[in-house]
Design an enzyme around this catalytic site. Structure first.
Site, mmCIF file in Angstrom:
data_model
loop_
_atom_site.group_PDB
_atom_site.id
_atom_site.type_symbol
_atom_site.label_atom_id
_atom_site.label_comp_id
_atom_site.label_asym_id
_atom_site.label_seq_id
_atom_site.Cartn_x
_atom_site.Cartn_y
_atom_site.Cartn_z
ATOM 1 N N LYS A 183 1.057 -1.503 0.146
ATOM 2 C CA LYS A 183 -0.326 -0.052 -0.240
ATOM 3 C C LYS A 183 1.009 1.135 -0.241
ATOM 4 O O LYS A 183 0.835 1.949 0.418
ATOM 5 C CB LYS A 183 -0.724 0.181 0.968
ATOM 6 C CG LYS A 183 -1.452 -0.974 1.363
ATOM 7 C CD LYS A 183 -1.933 -1.756 -0.226
ATOM 8 C CE LYS A 183 -3.551 -0.763 -0.327
ATOM 9 N NZ LYS A 183 -4.030 -0.996 -2.262
ATOM 10 N N ALA B 109 1.941 2.824 -2.995
ATOM 11 C CA ALA B 109 1.493 3.049 -4.402
ATOM 12 C C ALA B 109 2.761 1.892 -5.322
ATOM 13 O O ALA B 109 3.200 2.671 -6.436
ATOM 14 C CB ALA B 109 1.915 4.113 -4.923
ATOM 15 N N SER B 110 3.110 0.252 -4.932
ATOM 16 C CA SER B 110 3.640 -0.202 -5.334
ATOM 17 C C SER B 110 3.248 -1.088 -7.068
ATOM 18 O O SER B 110 4.148 -1.332 -7.487
ATOM 19 C CB SER B 110 3.808 -1.468 -4.380
ATOM 20 O OG SER B 110 2.771 -1.509 -4.007
ATOM 21 N N HIS C 11 10.588 -8.228 -7.682
ATOM 22 C CA HIS C 11 9.693 -7.359 -7.669
ATOM 23 C C HIS C 11 8.899 -8.082 -6.227
ATOM 24 O O HIS C 11 8.724 -8.807 -6.539
ATOM 25 C CB HIS C 11 9.434 -6.042 -7.974
ATOM 26 C CG HIS C 11 8.185 -6.783 -8.556
ATOM 27 N ND1 HIS C 11 6.523 -6.492 -8.623
ATOM 28 C CD2 HIS C 11 8.324 -7.657 -9.732
ATOM 29 C CE1 HIS C 11 5.404 -7.410 -9.490
ATOM 30 N NE2 HIS C 11 6.695 -7.559 -10.047
ATOM 31 N N HIS D 183 6.979 -7.901 -1.611
ATOM 32 C CA HIS D 183 6.651 -8.148 -0.683
ATOM 33 C C HIS D 183 7.942 -8.803 0.441
ATOM 34 O O HIS D 183 7.434 -9.554 0.927
ATOM 35 C CB HIS D 183 5.488 -7.872 -0.091
ATOM 36 C CG HIS D 183 4.385 -7.165 -0.635
ATOM 37 N ND1 HIS D 183 4.558 -6.063 -0.786
ATOM 38 C CD2 HIS D 183 3.087 -7.758 -0.631
ATOM 39 C CE1 HIS D 183 3.557 -5.786 -1.967
ATOM 40 N NE2 HIS D 183 2.792 -6.567 -1.624
ATOM 41 N N TYR E 173 3.917 7.262 -17.205
ATOM 42 C CA TYR E 173 3.574 7.834 -15.816
ATOM 43 C C TYR E 173 2.210 8.698 -16.333
ATOM 44 O O TYR E 173 1.353 8.997 -15.799
ATOM 45 C CB TYR E 173 4.438 7.928 -15.014
ATOM 46 C CG TYR E 173 3.524 8.529 -12.997
ATOM 47 C CD1 TYR E 173 3.136 7.152 -12.861
ATOM 48 C CD2 TYR E 173 4.140 9.545 -12.741
ATOM 49 C CE1 TYR E 173 2.172 7.620 -11.603
ATOM 50 C CE2 TYR E 173 2.746 9.493 -12.096
ATOM 51 C CZ TYR E 173 2.603 8.612 -11.110
ATOM 52 O OH TYR E 173 2.304 8.707 -10.208
ATOM 53 N N THR F 6 -7.836 2.276 -3.671
ATOM 54 C CA THR F 6 -8.431 1.378 -2.470
ATOM 55 C C THR F 6 -9.905 1.242 -2.511
ATOM 56 O O THR F 6 -10.259 3.027 -2.801
ATOM 57 C CB THR F 6 -8.270 1.344 -1.433
ATOM 58 O OG1 THR F 6 -6.366 0.504 -1.351
ATOM 59 C CG2 THR F 6 -8.774 0.673 0.198
#
EC number: 2.8.2.-
Length: 298
Positions: A25, A27-28, A82, A84, A221, A232
């Site tokens: 949470k 903006a990954s 990438h 977590h 972007y 969310t």
């Protein structure tokens, strides 16, 4: 992956691995989707590190496997990994060339609020997926007022251990040692750490410094494709009273100290890399050169 590798000699420019050990949470997903969109054009590989139950701490044997894969899997270089996972020090494993670490962090209360509602309502990225707390209609304010476990100050303790790493003390909630280690790693082991609130500037700096991976990222972007936006659903901002209650916690004070430390460092890097003109930021051209080169060649 075990077994022999093809004996491929890589150019130095291709023998590069970036690890984005993304904090939930922050903006990954938005940032990683840019890497996926650019990988074919810029000729690199993107790999998601999927850990069981999203556990950020790897077993010792998995650490060895992961380090071996990342450093010797030549077919996947240049590579952008990438997932977590908390910071892993490759130097401990005796590797010759360490990966480049990058990351993004977020205001700790905003991150927790986003995660709280994400577990209940999901987001617009995978709207059909059933989330762990789906059906729980309690607002974040109501949770804090009732002293609920999902919004307890202990839940703020995440960005510090992600940067601190795989040591036991990193995961001891409220550890001053963990905070100092996280700061040390951010400065000494990370190439660049951005903040969610200034994601575009983070992407711009990466494109300027690592064009092999990020050429075209800023424009991608800015054009704001839907794939780069993940919001969310049904998120209700907390009241001032709720925020004030959380800010009384020593855990918030430490996580906030780390966030402000990261923000100051990012703004320092940015100030030395860009100039503002008419409200737009521009990357500085090369600002050094070589002279007095001896001995003189004939």
């Amino acid at each position: 992956v075990d077994g022999p590798r093809q004996d491929v000699t890589l150019d130095e420019e291709d023998d590069v691995v970036i690890i984005y050990n993304r904090v939930p949470k922050t903006a990954s997903t938005s940032f990683t989707n840019i890497a996926y969109d650019l990988c074919a054009k810029n000729k690199y590989h993107v790999l998601h590190i999927n850990t069981t139950k999203n556990n950020p701490v790897m077993s010792l044997q998995d650490q060895v496997r992961f380090v071996k894969n990342v450093t010797s899997w030549k077919e996947m270089k240049p590579g952008f990994y990438h997932g977590h996972i908390s910071y892993l020090d490759f130097a401990k494993f005796g590797v010759k060339k360490k990966p480049i670490y990058i990351n993004v962090i977020r205001d700790p209360i905003e991150r927790l609020v986003s995660y709280y509602y994400f577990l209940r309502f999901g987001d617009d990225y995978r709207p059909g997926l059933r989330r762990r707390k789906q059906g729980d209609k309690k607002t974040f304010d109501e949770c804090v007022a009732a002293g609920g476990s999902d919004c307890a100050p202990e839940k703020l303790w995440l960005q510090i251990p992600f940067f601190c790493g795989h040591s036991s003390e990193c995961w001891n909630v409220g550890s001053r040692w963990a905070l100092e280690q996280a700061k040390y790693n951010l400065i000494n082991e990370y190439f660049l750490v951005g903040v969610t609130e200034e994601l575009e500037d983070f992407i711009m700096l990466l494109e300027a410094a690592l064009p092999r991976f990020f050429r075209g990222a800023t424009e991608l972007y800015r054009t704001g494709k839907k794939s780069h936006l993940r919001k969310t659903t049904e998120k209700k901002l907390p009241t001032k009273e709720t925020i004030a209650k959380l800010q009384q916690s020593e855990i918030w004070k430490m996580e906030n100290e780390f966030y402000e430390f990261a923000l100051e460092q990012f703004q320092f890097v940015r100030a030395h890399a860009v100039r503002e003109k008419d409200g737009e930021l521009y990357i500085l051209a090369q600002n050094f050169f070589y002279e007095k080169i001896y001995p003189k060649s004939n």
